[in-house]
Design an enzyme around this catalytic site. Structure first.
Site, PDB file in Angstrom:
ATOM      1  N   ASP A  73      -1.547  -0.845   5.855  1.00 30.48           N
ATOM      2  CA  ASP A  73      -1.988  -0.101   7.258  1.00 30.48           C
ATOM      3  C   ASP A  73      -3.466   0.059   7.467  1.00 30.48           C
ATOM      4  O   ASP A  73      -3.652   0.096   8.606  1.00 30.48           O
ATOM      5  CB  ASP A  73      -1.011   1.113   7.636  1.00 30.48           C
ATOM      6  CG  ASP A  73      -1.325   2.201   6.739  1.00 30.48           C
ATOM      7  OD1 ASP A  73      -2.059   1.983   5.617  1.00 30.48           O
ATOM      8  OD2 ASP A  73      -0.861   3.228   6.929  1.00 30.48           O
ATOM      9  N   ASP A 121      -6.757  -2.967   3.555  1.00 29.29           N
ATOM     10  CA  ASP A 121      -5.519  -3.966   3.360  1.00 29.29           C
ATOM     11  C   ASP A 121      -6.006  -5.182   3.773  1.00 29.29           C
ATOM     12  O   ASP A 121      -5.337  -6.203   3.665  1.00 29.29           O
ATOM     13  CB  ASP A 121      -4.310  -3.404   3.650  1.00 29.29           C
ATOM     14  CG  ASP A 121      -3.812  -1.885   3.186  1.00 29.29           C
ATOM     15  OD1 ASP A 121      -4.423  -2.041   1.870  1.00 29.29           O
ATOM     16  OD2 ASP A 121      -3.234  -1.147   3.680  1.00 29.29           O
ATOM     17  N   ASP A 181       0.880  -1.121   0.047  1.00 28.80           N
ATOM     18  CA  ASP A 181       0.155   0.035   0.088  1.00 28.80           C
ATOM     19  C   ASP A 181       0.753   1.337   0.052  1.00 28.80           C
ATOM     20  O   ASP A 181       1.960   1.150   0.452  1.00 28.80           O
ATOM     21  CB  ASP A 181      -0.704   0.034   1.383  1.00 28.80           C
ATOM     22  CG  ASP A 181      -1.660   1.287   1.078  1.00 28.80           C
ATOM     23  OD1 ASP A 181      -2.792   1.264   0.213  1.00 28.80           O
ATOM     24  OD2 ASP A 181      -1.842   1.854   2.255  1.00 28.80           O
ATOM     25  N   ASP A 201      21.321 -35.716  19.191  1.00 23.43           N
ATOM     26  CA  ASP A 201      21.056 -35.038  17.726  1.00 23.43           C
ATOM     27  C   ASP A 201      20.494 -33.819  17.940  1.00 23.43           C
ATOM     28  O   ASP A 201      20.724 -32.712  17.191  1.00 23.43           O
ATOM     29  CB  ASP A 201      19.911 -36.101  16.980  1.00 23.43           C
ATOM     30  CG  ASP A 201      20.766 -37.190  16.289  1.00 23.43           C
ATOM     31  OD1 ASP A 201      22.017 -37.658  16.611  1.00 23.43           O
ATOM     32  OD2 ASP A 201      20.303 -37.967  15.862  1.00 23.43           O
TER      33      ASP A 201
END
Length: 887
Positions: A619, A623, A346, A716
Site C-alpha cells: 500500500d 512498494d 507488505d 463460432d
C-alpha cells in the site's frame, strides 16, 4: 547529497553552504536554476495514434489485413465487388485495436500520483525571515521549519529537534512514528544505515505527527528518496503476461502455417492449371481464381474471433472480480493470477490493520486505562475515533473500550500542567486537578518508569516496591516484548497542592506503579484463513516489510507464514548476498524485515529468476517499484497510496487479503475457459482449412471466403464467448499453479484440436457430397461448385461447431456428468441457429451468399450429420479417461 546522516548538523550546514539564517533570495534563485524545481519528472505520454498502431503489430491481424487487400485487389481486377469480405475483415481488425487502446500508461499515472503526495507549501527561513513557499520552489540548502501536521517537502537533515516524531509508513513500511534525533549515525563503519533507521534525516512524502524542529534541505525533486522511486518506476518495463506470450506464439505459428499453406495451394493450383495458362485470355483468370483460393485458406486458417473472444472473456472476468472488490487495471493480468506461485506481501496495512491496538495489559484496568488516556495528547473526534499520534490513539481507544471517554475524563480531571515527552528520558507526565488535590500520571518505557517508582498499586492498596515485584513486572514486560508488543508502563503520583514545577526531574520521582499496556498493529482477522487457502492452492506467501525483525517474525508466525525466526532475514543481511546467489536464498526465507525499496525489487526479481510467477501486494510508496516489476502487482484501495494503486495491475477495493484468493480462483477459471475457447476456435478453423484444402485437391469448392468469415465471426464467436462464462470446476483451487512456461497446447489439447478438426471436416465434406447428389439426382463426385452441396456443407459445419461447443464445457469429463447448465451457451446455440437459418432462408441473404433453398430432407441430413460430433467426442473422452486411470 549522500550520507548526510554521518555528518553533524554543523558539518551539513557547511557542506550545503548555508546557515541558521537560511539562504539569501539571490542565492536561492541561482540554486533553483542549477537544481531545477522541487518536483518529480513527468513520464512521456504516448499519443492515441501511437497506442492504436501498437495494437496492429499482432501477426494474426497483419495476415488479416493482407487477406483483405488481396481480396479487394482480386475483386477489382476481376471486375467484381468483394467489399463485403473486406469490410468484415477490417471491422474485426478495428475492433481489436480499439479494445487494446483503452489501456492507459500506468507509469505516467504513478508519477502524477507521486507529485500529488508532495507538500503543497512549506515554511522556510530565508534572509533570517520566516516565509511560506510553494514546495516546488524549495532548493538544497534551504532551512525548513517542521511542526505537527506538516508534510515534509523534500529530503533533509534534522538540525533542531523538540520531541520530533514522523510518520514514514508510506516510505519505509514502519508502522510506528519515528522519533527523530540530531546525533550523527553510522560513524566508524562503512555499512549503510537502512532508510528506516536514519533518525537524523527526514524525507519527502513523510508527515510530522508530533513535536517541532528544523531541517536543512539536502535533496530536492528527483534527488530525493521519493525521486529514486519515481526513477525506478520509469526504468521498470512492463512485461508481457503468460497468456500474452502464449497468444503471441500462437499468432506467429498460425502466420507461418497460413503462409506455407497458401504458397503450397497457389503453386499446386497453378501446376494443375498449367494447361489453361497457355490459353489466351485465361492466364489472368486462372491466377485470380488461385489467389481467391489462397485468400479462402487464409481466412479459414486464422481464428478472426480469437483476439476478440479472449478480450471479452477477460472483460467479463474483470466485471465478476470487481463485484468481489478486486479491481483489475490491466486486462490481460487477470489470467496471471491463475498461475501465481509466490505472493510477496507488505506487512503494514496489508497483512495488518495499520492501527496500533492495545491487546494486553496488567494492573487494575480502570486506573491503567485512565492514566494512559489522560497522559496523552490524542483526542476522540465527533465519531468517537481517536486522532493523533498512533500509539497515543491506541491508548485513548483502549480507555474508550473500557467505557472511559477521554473527553469526559478531562472534564472531571482537567490537565493543569505537563512535562512533554522527550526521547531522551522516554517518559511523559501530566498533572490533573481533582478538585482540591492533584494527581500526576506518567507513562513511558517500563524500565525508566519502574526506576522512578517507590510503590505499586495492588487491589486498591498502595504497597512498597520490592525487588520481587520489580522482577515480576520485568518478567511481564519481557513476555509482552517477546511477542513483539510495544510495551508502555503507567504510574501516578498524588499531590495535595499543584506541583511547584513542571520540570521532569521534579515530577518524575517517588511514583506509584500502576501497570503495563502491550500494543501491536494487529493482523487482519481474515488474513490467516486466506494464507492457508493460498497454501492449499500451492501458493507461497512471503512477508516483506520495513518494520523490525522481531515484530515481523511475531506477525508471520501468527499467520503461519513461517515457523521460526531462522526463516527471517533483514535488509542489511540481504545486502551481503550477491544477485547471482539470491535466487537460491529467497527459497529459504518467508520474512524480510527492515528492507528498503530496492530490496523489495531485488526479492521479486530473484523469485522471477526461479521461474516463479510472482505477485507483490502493498500500500505504500515504497512498494511501487516492486509492484510494477512483479508479474502481478496488487495495491490496496483504502489504505494504499495513489502511487501504488496506479502502478498495480489489481487493486483490492476492500484492502482484504482474502480477496486475492478469490481473484486467484477467478484467474484460474478464466484461463481454463480461455483454453476451452481456443480449443473450440482452433478445432473449428482446422476443420475449415482441411475442408477447403481437401476439396481443392478433389476438384470442388467447399465454401467461399465470405462463408468462412460468417462461420468464424458469427457461428463460432458466440459459443466461444459462452464457454468463457463456464463455472469453475471443483478442483480449481486444490491443484498447484500451472507452470507459466507450459505451452498453450499442454495437457493433450493439440491432439484434441486435431482429431476434432478432422471429425468436423469429414462430416462437412460428406454433407457436401450428399447435397450434390441430391441436386443431380444420382451419385457422383462433385466438380467445381455445387449450390446444394455448398448450402448443406455450410449448415453442417455451422451446426456441427455449435453442437461441439457443448463437448468443450470440460476437456475430459462427460458433458452429461456436469452439474448445472451453461444458460449462455444454450442462448448462443439458439442465436447461431437462427442466424444460420436466416442466411439460408431469407432470399436476398441467400442470394448474397450464393446459397440454394434446402428441402426438409436435406435439412434433416445436414443436421443429423452435425449432431454426430457429440457422441463421437464422448466416446473419445471415455477412452482418454480410462487411459488416464490406467496410467
Amino acid at each position: 547529497m549522500e550520507e548526510m546522516y554521518r555528518k553533524t548538523a554543523q558539518e551539513v550546514l557547511s557542506a550545503m553552504e548555508t546557515g541558521a539564517q537560511g539562504l539569501a533570495e539571490e542565492e536561492a534563485r541561482l540554486r533553483k536554476e542549477r537544481y531545477g524545481l522541487n518536483k518529480l519528472k513527468e513520464a512521456e505520454k504516448e499519443t492515441l495514434l501511437q497506442r492504436f498502431f501498437k495494437q496492429l503489430k499482432d501477426p494474426m491481424l497483419i495476415i488479416l489485413l493482407i487477406a483483405a487487400a488481396v481480396s479487394f485487389v482480386t475483386g477489382m481486377l476481376a471486375g467484381e465487388s468483394e467489399l463485403a469480405e473486406v469490410i468484415i475483415i477490417l471491422a474485426v481488425v478495428l475492433l481489436n485495436a480499439i479494445l487494446g487502446v483503452v489501456q492507459e500508461s500506468k507509469a505516467e499515472a504513478a508519477i502524477e500520483a507521486l507529485q500529488t503526495m508532495a507538500a503543497a507549501t512549506c515554511k522556510v527561513i530565508r534572509d533570517g525571515k520566516h516565509i511560506v513557499l510553494r514546495s516546488e520552489e524549495l532548493v538544497p540548502g534551504d532551512i525548513v521549519i517542521l511542526e505537527a501536521g506538516d508534510a515534509v517537502p523534500a529530503d533533509g537533515r534534522i538540525i533542531e529537534n523538540a520531541s520530533l516524531q514522523m510518520e514514514e509508513a508510506a516510505l519505509t513500511g514502519e508502522s510506528v512514528p519515528v522519533y527523530k534525533m540530531m546525533e550523527t549515525l553510522g560513524v566508524g563503519t562503512e555499512a549503510q544505515v537502512p532508510l528506516g533507521d536514519r533518525k537524523n534525516m527526514c524525507y519527502m512524502g513523510s508527515t510530522v505527527v508530533y513535536g517541532r524542529g528544523k531541517a536543512v534541505i539536502t535533496g530536492t525533486g528527483m534527488n530525493t528518496e521519493m525521486g529514486k522511486i519515481a526513477g525506478a518506476l520509469a526504468a521498470t518495463e512492463q512485461e508481457e503476461t503468460p497468456l500474452q506470450r502464449k497468444l503471441d506464439e500462437l499468432g506467429k505459428l498460425l502466420s507461418k502455417l497460413v503462409l506455407g499453406i497458401c504458397i503450397f495451394i497457389f503453386a499446386f493450383n497453378l501446376f494443375m492449371a498449367r494447361g489453361q495458362l497457355s490459353v489466351e485470355g485465361e492466364t489472368l483468370k486462372v491466377v485470380l481464381d488461385t489467389f481467391m483460393v489462397a485468400v479462402s485458406l487464409a481466412v479459414a486458417a486464422i481464428p478472426e474471433g480469437l483476439a476478440t473472444v479472449v478480450t471479452v472473456v477477460l472483460s467479463i472476468g474483470v466485471t465478476n472480480m470487481s463485484k468481489r472488490n478486486a479491481v483489475i487495471r490491466r486486462l490481460t493480468a487477470v489470467e496471471t493470477l491463475g498461475c501465481t506461485q509466490v505472493i510477496c506481501s507488505d506487512k503494514t496495512g496489508t497483512l495488518t490493520q495499520n492501527k496500533m491496538t492495545v491487546v494486553e495489559h496488567t494492573g487494575e484496568t480502570g486506573i491503567v486505562a485512565t492514566a494512559m488516556a489522560l497522559c496523552s495528547d490524542a483526542d476522540l473526534n465527533d465519531k468517537d475515533q481517536a486522532e493523533g499520534e498512533p500509539t497515543e490513539c491506541a491508548l485513548v481507544n483502549f480507555a474508550f473500550a473500557q467505557g472511559l471517554r477521554k473527553t469526559d475524563l478531562e472534564k472531571m480531571t482537567p490537565r493543569v500542567d505537563e512535562a512533554p515527552f522527550d526521547s531522551g528520558r522516554k517518559m511523559m507526565s501530566t498533572v490533573h486537578d481533582l478538585g482540591g488535590s492533584y494527581v500526576q500520571y506518567t507513562k513511558g518505557g517500563p524500565d525508566v518508569v519502574l526506576s522512578r517508582c517507590t510503590a505499586y498499586l495492588e487491589n486498591g492498596q498502595v504497597k512498597p516496591m520490592t525487588e520481587e515485584k520489580i522482577a515480576s513486572i520485568m518478567a511481564e514486560n519481557k513476555a509482552m516484548a517477546d511477542r513483539a508488543l510495544r510495551v508502555l508502563a503507567a504510574a501516578k503520583r498524588e499531590w495535595a497542592e499543584k506541583p511547584a514545577s513542571n520540570k521532569p526531574e521534579f515530577l518524575e520521582q517517588e511514583l506509584i506503579y500502576l501497570g503495563l499496556t502491550g500494543m501491536i498493529d494487529p493482523v487482519r482477522p481474515e488474513v490467516k484463513a486466506a494464507i492457508e487457502e493460498c497454501r492449499s492452492a500451492g501458493i507461497r506467501a512471503v512477508m516483506i516489510t520495513g518494520d523490525h525483525k522481531d515484530t515481523a517474525v511475531a506477525i508471520a508466525k501468527e499467520l503461519g507464514i513461517i515457523e521460526d525466526a531462522s526463516q527471517a532475514i533483514t535488509g542489511a543481511e540481504l545486502e551481503e548476498i550477491p544477485d547471482e546467489e539470491l535466487g537460491e536464498f529467497v527459497k529459504k526465507y518467508g520474512v524480510y524485515a527492515r528492507v528498503q525499496p530496492e530490496h523489495k525489487t531485488r526479492i521479486v526479481a530473484a523469485w522471477k529468476r526461479n521461474d516463479a510467477i510472482t505477485a507483490m501486494t502493498g500500500d505504500g510508496v515504497n512498494d511501487a517499484p516492486s509492484i510494477k516489476s512483479a508479474d502481478i502487482g496488487v495495491g490496496m484501495g483504502i489504505t494504499g497510496t495513489d502511487v501504488t494503486k496506479n502502478v498495480a495491475d489489481m487493486v483490492l477495493a476492500d484492502d482484504n487479503f482474502a480477496t486475492i484468493v478469490a481473484a486467484v480462483g477467478e484467474g484460474r477459471r478464466i484461463y481454463d475457459n480461455i483454453r476451452k475457447a481456443i480449443q473450440f476456435l482452433l478445432a473449428s478453423n482446422m476443420s475449415e482449412v482441411l475442408g477447403v484444402f481437401g476439396a481443392t485437391l478433389l476438384g470442388f469448392t467447399l465454401l467461399n471466403p465470405v462463408h468462412l468469415l460468417f462461420i468464424n465471426l458469427v457461428t463460432d464467436c458466440f459459443p466461444a464467448l459462452a464457454l468463457g462464462m463456464e463455472k469453475a470446476e471443483p478442483d480449481t483451487m486444490s491443484r498447484p499453479p500451472r507452470n507459466s512456461r507450459e505451452g498453450i497446447f499442454a495437457g493433450g489439447l493439440f491432439f484434441d484440436i486435431v482429431y476434432q478438426g478432422v471429425l468436423v471436416t469429414l462430416l462437412t465434406m460428406v454433407s457436401y457430397i450428399i447435397g450434390h447428389c441430391f441436386e443431380v439426382g444420382y451419385f457422383e463426385m462433385p466438380v467445381g461448385v455445387s449450390p446444394d452441396g455448398m448450402s448443406m456443407a455450410f449448415l453442417t459445419m455451422s451446426m456441427c461447431e455449435i453442437f461441439h461447443s457443448f463437448n468443450l464445457r470440460s476437456q475430459r469429463k462427460s458433458v452429461f456428468s456436469l452439474k448445472g447448465q451453461n444458460k449462455v451457451l444454450w442462448g448462443a446455440m439458439l442465436g447461431s441457429l437462427v442466424l444460420t437459418a436466416l442466411v439460408l432462408e431469407v432470399p436476398f441473404l441467400a442470394n448474397a451468399f450464393g446459397f440454394e433453398q434446402l428441402s426438409v430432407v436435406e435439412y434433416a441430413v445436414a443436421m443429423g450429420l452435425a449432431v454426430l460430433v457429440i457422441p463421437v467426442v464422448e466416446i473419445v473422452k471415455a477412452i482418454q479417461r480410462a487411459a488416464a486411470r490406467n496410467k
